[in-house]
Design a protein around this motif. Structure first.
Motif, PDB file in Angstrom:
ATOM      1  N   GLY A  10     -44.803  17.370  37.847  1.00  0.00           N
ATOM      2  CA  GLY A  10     -44.422  17.184  39.247  1.00  0.00           C
ATOM      3  C   GLY A  10     -44.927  15.865  39.791  1.00  0.00           C
ATOM      4  N   ALA A  11     -46.154  15.491  39.434  1.00  0.00           N
ATOM      5  CA  ALA A  11     -46.721  14.218  39.881  1.00  0.00           C
ATOM      6  C   ALA A  11     -45.989  13.046  39.252  1.00  0.00           C
ATOM      7  CB  ALA A  11     -48.203  14.156  39.545  1.00  0.00           C
ATOM      8  N   SER A  13     -42.761  13.073  38.328  1.00  0.00           N
ATOM      9  CA  SER A  13     -41.379  12.986  38.780  1.00  0.00           C
ATOM     10  C   SER A  13     -41.246  12.313  40.136  1.00  0.00           C
ATOM     11  CB  SER A  13     -40.734  14.371  38.809  1.00  0.00           C
ATOM     12  OG  SER A  13     -41.376  15.186  39.764  1.00  0.00           O
ATOM     13  N   LYS A  14     -42.271  12.390  40.990  1.00  0.00           N
ATOM     14  CA  LYS A  14     -42.193  11.751  42.305  1.00  0.00           C
ATOM     15  C   LYS A  14     -42.076  10.232  42.166  1.00  0.00           C
ATOM     16  CE  LYS A  14     -44.293  11.310  46.797  1.00  0.00           C
ATOM     17  NZ  LYS A  14     -45.477  11.403  47.587  1.00  0.00           N
ATOM     18  N   PRO A  15     -42.956   9.552  41.404  1.00  0.00           N
ATOM     19  CA  PRO A  15     -42.792   8.103  41.242  1.00  0.00           C
ATOM     20  C   PRO A  15     -41.464   7.737  40.589  1.00  0.00           C
ATOM     21  CG  PRO A  15     -44.986   8.760  40.550  1.00  0.00           C
ATOM     22  CD  PRO A  15     -44.192  10.016  40.800  1.00  0.00           C
ATOM     23  N   ALA A  17     -38.634   9.360  40.850  1.00  0.00           N
ATOM     24  CA  ALA A  17     -37.604   9.509  41.878  1.00  0.00           C
ATOM     25  C   ALA A  17     -37.673   8.352  42.870  1.00  0.00           C
ATOM     26  CB  ALA A  17     -37.771  10.839  42.603  1.00  0.00           C
ATOM     27  N   GLU A  18     -38.886   7.927  43.233  1.00  0.00           N
ATOM     28  CA  GLU A  18     -39.021   6.786  44.146  1.00  0.00           C
ATOM     29  C   GLU A  18     -38.447   5.526  43.515  1.00  0.00           C
ATOM     30  OE1 GLU A  18     -43.168   6.499  44.994  1.00  0.00           O
ATOM     31  OE2 GLU A  18     -43.153   8.194  46.380  1.00  0.00           O
ATOM     32  N   GLU A  20     -36.120   5.396  41.177  1.00  0.00           N
ATOM     33  CA  GLU A  20     -34.665   5.553  41.114  1.00  0.00           C
ATOM     34  C   GLU A  20     -34.025   5.182  42.449  1.00  0.00           C
ATOM     35  OE1 GLU A  20     -34.023   9.574  39.822  1.00  0.00           O
ATOM     36  OE2 GLU A  20     -34.437   9.076  37.729  1.00  0.00           O
ATOM     37  N   ASP A  21     -34.634   5.586  43.550  1.00  0.00           N
ATOM     38  CA  ASP A  21     -34.135   5.208  44.875  1.00  0.00           C
ATOM     39  C   ASP A  21     -34.194   3.695  45.060  1.00  0.00           C
ATOM     40  OD1 ASP A  21     -33.724   7.886  45.431  1.00  0.00           O
ATOM     41  OD2 ASP A  21     -35.582   8.098  46.598  1.00  0.00           O
ATOM     42  N   TRP A  59     -44.494   0.436  38.435  1.00  0.00           N
ATOM     43  CA  TRP A  59     -44.076   1.040  39.689  1.00  0.00           C
ATOM     44  C   TRP A  59     -45.214   1.591  40.553  1.00  0.00           C
ATOM     45  CZ3 TRP A  59     -40.683   0.187  43.008  1.00  0.00           C
ATOM     46  CH2 TRP A  59     -40.449   1.076  44.051  1.00  0.00           C
ATOM     47  N   SER A  63     -44.958  -0.187  44.048  1.00  0.00           N
ATOM     48  CA  SER A  63     -44.495   0.614  45.180  1.00  0.00           C
ATOM     49  C   SER A  63     -45.422   0.503  46.385  1.00  0.00           C
ATOM     50  CB  SER A  63     -44.334   2.079  44.779  1.00  0.00           C
ATOM     51  OG  SER A  63     -45.583   2.646  44.455  1.00  0.00           O
TER      52      SER A  63
END
Length: 172
Positions: A10-11, A13-15, A17-18, A20-21, A59, A63
Motif C-alpha cells: 500500500g505504501a 502504490s501511493k508513490p 500512483a502519484e 503516474e499522475d 520520485w 515529488s
C-alpha cells in the motif's frame, strides 16, 4: 498476504500512483517541447521517456521539490545536450551524406519553424521553447537552465528578432 506485506504494498502504490499522475500531466508537453528542440519526433520521445524514467527512479525525492516539472525539463535538456555531444563526435568521424528525399518532403511550416530555431544558439533555443512554447516565463525557465531570469530575458531579446526575420514576420 499478511498485514505487514499489505502495508508495504500500500505504501509503495501511493508513490507509483502519484508518479503516474505526474507522467500523464506532463509527458505530452515535455515530448512536444523536445520535438521543437530536436526536430525529430522519435528523438523527442526517447528523450522524454528517459527523463521520465530518471524522475521515476528518484520520485520520492522529486515529488517533494518545489517544481518536479522543472526538474524533469532540466533532466531532458541535459539529456539532449549529451545527445548533441554524441552526434558531434559521430559527425567528426563519419563522412558527410546528402539528405534523403523523404526528409526534404516534411511539412513546410514545421520545417520553417525548425530551421528558424536551428538558427539560434542552443541557449536561445532552450529559452524560446521554455518561455514562448511552454509558457514558463523567465522566472520558471531560469532554474531549469541553471541561470538567472535576466539571462533568460536577454536570450529571448536576442532570439526573437532572428526568429521574426527567418519566419518573415514583422509583428511582435
Amino acid at each position: 498476504m499478511d498485514a505487514a506485506e499489505e502495508m508495504v504494498l500500500g505504501a509503495m502504490s501511493k508513490p507509483v500512483a502519484e508518479f503516474e499522475d505526474f507522467y500523464r500531466a506532463h509527458h505530452r508537453r515535455l515530448a512536444s517541447a523536445l520535438y521543437l528542440l530536436t526536430g525529430s519526433a522519435s528523438e523527442a520521445e526517447d528523450l522524454a521517456q528517459e527523463a521520465m524514467a530518471r524522475v521515476y527512479e528518484r520520485w520520492p525525492r522529486v515529488s517533494t521539490m518545489a517544481s518536479p516539472e522543472g526538474f524533469v525539463y532540466r533532466i531532458a535538456m541535459n539529456l539532449n545536450r549529451s545527445r548533441l555531444r554524441r552526434l558531434a563526435v559521430r559527425m567528426r568521424r563519419a563522412p558527410a551524406s546528402p539528405p534523403r528525399a523523404d526528409e526534404l518532403e516534411a511539412a513546410t511550416a514545421r520545417l520553417d519553424v525548425h530551421r528558424a530555431l536551428q538558427g539560434l544558439t542552443r541557449e536561445q533555443r532552450e529559452a524560446v521553447i521554455l518561455v514562448d512554447w511552454l509558457g514558463l516565463g523567465a522566472d520558471g525557465a531560469a532554474p531549469i537552465l541553471g541561470v538567472k531570469p535576466a539571462t533568460i530575458r536577454t536570450r529571448l531579446h536576442r532570439a526573437r528578432p532572428i526568429l521574426r526575420e527567418r519566419l518573415g514576420r514583422d509583428d511582435d
